[in-house]
Design a protein around this motif. Structure first.
Motif, PDB file in Angstrom:
ATOM      1  N   VAL A  74       0.848  -1.188   0.000  1.00 53.07           N
ATOM      2  CA  VAL A  74       0.000   0.000   0.000  1.00 53.07           C
ATOM      3  C   VAL A  74       0.885   1.238   0.000  1.00 53.07           C
ATOM      4  O   VAL A  74       1.705   1.430   0.903  1.00 53.07           O
ATOM      5  N   TRP A  75       0.711   2.074  -1.019  1.00 54.25           N
ATOM      6  CA  TRP A  75       1.419   3.349  -1.122  1.00 54.25           C
ATOM      7  C   TRP A  75       0.467   4.441  -0.636  1.00 54.25           C
ATOM      8  O   TRP A  75      -0.344   4.957  -1.401  1.00 54.25           O
ATOM      9  N   PHE A  76       0.548   4.755   0.651  1.00 52.77           N
ATOM     10  CA  PHE A  76      -0.401   5.691   1.234  1.00 52.77           C
ATOM     11  C   PHE A  76      -0.350   7.080   0.601  1.00 52.77           C
ATOM     12  O   PHE A  76      -1.337   7.797   0.611  1.00 52.77           O
ATOM     13  N   THR A  77       0.777   7.427   0.024  1.00 51.11           N
ATOM     14  CA  THR A  77       0.856   8.730  -0.635  1.00 51.11           C
ATOM     15  C   THR A  77      -0.085   8.780  -1.836  1.00 51.11           C
ATOM     16  O   THR A  77      -0.770   9.782  -2.051  1.00 51.11           O
ATOM     17  N   TRP A  78      -0.155   7.693  -2.603  1.00 54.93           N
ATOM     18  CA  TRP A  78      -1.041   7.648  -3.775  1.00 54.93           C
ATOM     19  C   TRP A  78      -2.483   7.348  -3.369  1.00 54.93           C
ATOM     20  O   TRP A  78      -3.432   7.772  -4.027  1.00 54.93           O
ATOM     21  N   VAL A  79      -2.655   6.655  -2.264  1.00 54.03           N
ATOM     22  CA  VAL A  79      -3.988   6.438  -1.692  1.00 54.03           C
ATOM     23  C   VAL A  79      -4.595   7.788  -1.326  1.00 54.03           C
ATOM     24  O   VAL A  79      -5.748   8.090  -1.653  1.00 54.03           O
ATOM     25  N   LEU A  80      -3.792   8.625  -0.662  1.00 53.56           N
ATOM     26  CA  LEU A  80      -4.243   9.972  -0.308  1.00 53.56           C
ATOM     27  C   LEU A  80      -4.557  10.782  -1.566  1.00 53.56           C
ATOM     28  O   LEU A  80      -5.564  11.500  -1.622  1.00 53.56           O
ATOM     29  N   GLY A  81      -3.728  10.647  -2.589  1.00 46.02           N
ATOM     30  CA  GLY A  81      -3.954  11.362  -3.851  1.00 46.02           C
ATOM     31  C   GLY A  81      -5.304  11.026  -4.465  1.00 46.02           C
ATOM     32  O   GLY A  81      -6.038  11.906  -4.909  1.00 46.02           O
ATOM     33  N   SER A  82      -5.662   9.746  -4.464  1.00 48.10           N
ATOM     34  CA  SER A  82      -6.967   9.336  -5.007  1.00 48.10           C
ATOM     35  C   SER A  82      -8.109   9.911  -4.177  1.00 48.10           C
ATOM     36  O   SER A  82      -9.156  10.288  -4.715  1.00 48.10           O
ATOM     37  N   GLY A  83      -7.917   9.967  -2.873  1.00 44.63           N
ATOM     38  CA  GLY A  83      -8.928  10.575  -2.014  1.00 44.63           C
ATOM     39  C   GLY A  83      -9.136  12.048  -2.350  1.00 44.63           C
ATOM     40  O   GLY A  83     -10.275  12.524  -2.440  1.00 44.63           O
ATOM     41  N   ILE A  84      -8.041  12.748  -2.578  1.00 45.52           N
ATOM     42  CA  ILE A  84      -8.130  14.177  -2.924  1.00 45.52           C
ATOM     43  C   ILE A  84      -8.819  14.360  -4.271  1.00 45.52           C
ATOM     44  O   ILE A  84      -9.637  15.270  -4.434  1.00 45.52           O
TER      45      ILE A  84
END
Length: 182
Positions: A74-84
């Motif tokens: 899990v790449w939380f940085t890209w997870v956060l990006g999708s949320g944004i």
């Protein structure tokens, strides 16, 4: 927005669809560890229909599910990006005064939708790229190139699929508003 049972179910369904649609087997590879995936159209749909909170959570949880099942961690940085991205596109109903729900879909609405998709992708995945350089010491040139491919590809995909979804939703809502009890 309150988290009602209906909202939680919508988030769960949207995140599951995003999670499946984001798997590598459904994507088109465009750059190192970067794919163009149909999950973005799912994210845009749920964001437009249910607003920024649902959009954020569908993107965040859905991307997390994708990363978890894809096997690369899990790449939380890209997870956060999708949320944004979901959050920004989710502003659409508020900025258009719910015109789609009233059965109206004008060219200015479509342009706003595409602008929100672009801004959401640039800001969301821009944060991802920035955090990757800080937290994971990823080379700036690599993550910046990923950002360009992701933002432009996702915006194009969302625009094409989104046009038909928004047009259909407006038409359906227009027909529903003409029903009357007799």
């Amino acid at each position: 927005m309150k988290l009602t049972t209906k909202t939680v179910v919508v988030i769960a369904v949207g995140a599951a669809l995003y999670g499946i649609g984001g798997l590598p087997m459904f994507g088109i590879p465009v750059f190192a560890n970067t794919t163009l995936k149909p999950a973005m159209a799912i994210l845009a749909l749920f964001s437009v229909l249910f607003g920024p909170l649902v959009g954020f959570l569908v993107g965040f949880i859905g991307h997390w599910v994708t990363d978890l099942f894809a096997g690369w961690g899990v790449w939380f940085t890209w997870v956060l990006g999708s949320g944004i991205v979901g959050l920004v596109i989710g502003l659409f109903p508020r900025l258009t005064n719910q015109r789609i729900q009233s059965g109206l879909f004008e060219m200015k609405d479509f342009i706003l939708f595409v602008v929100l998709a672009l801004v959401g992708n640039v800001v969301g995945y821009g944060c991802s790229a920035f955090l990757d350089t800080i937290l994971y010491a990823e080379p700036f040139a690599k993550v910046f190139t990923q950002l360009i491919f992701v933002a432009s590809g996702n915006t194009l995909l969302i625009a094409v699929v989104g046009y038909f979804i928004l047009k259909s939703a407006a038409k359906r809502n227009q027909q529903s508003s003409h029903l009357s009890e007799e």
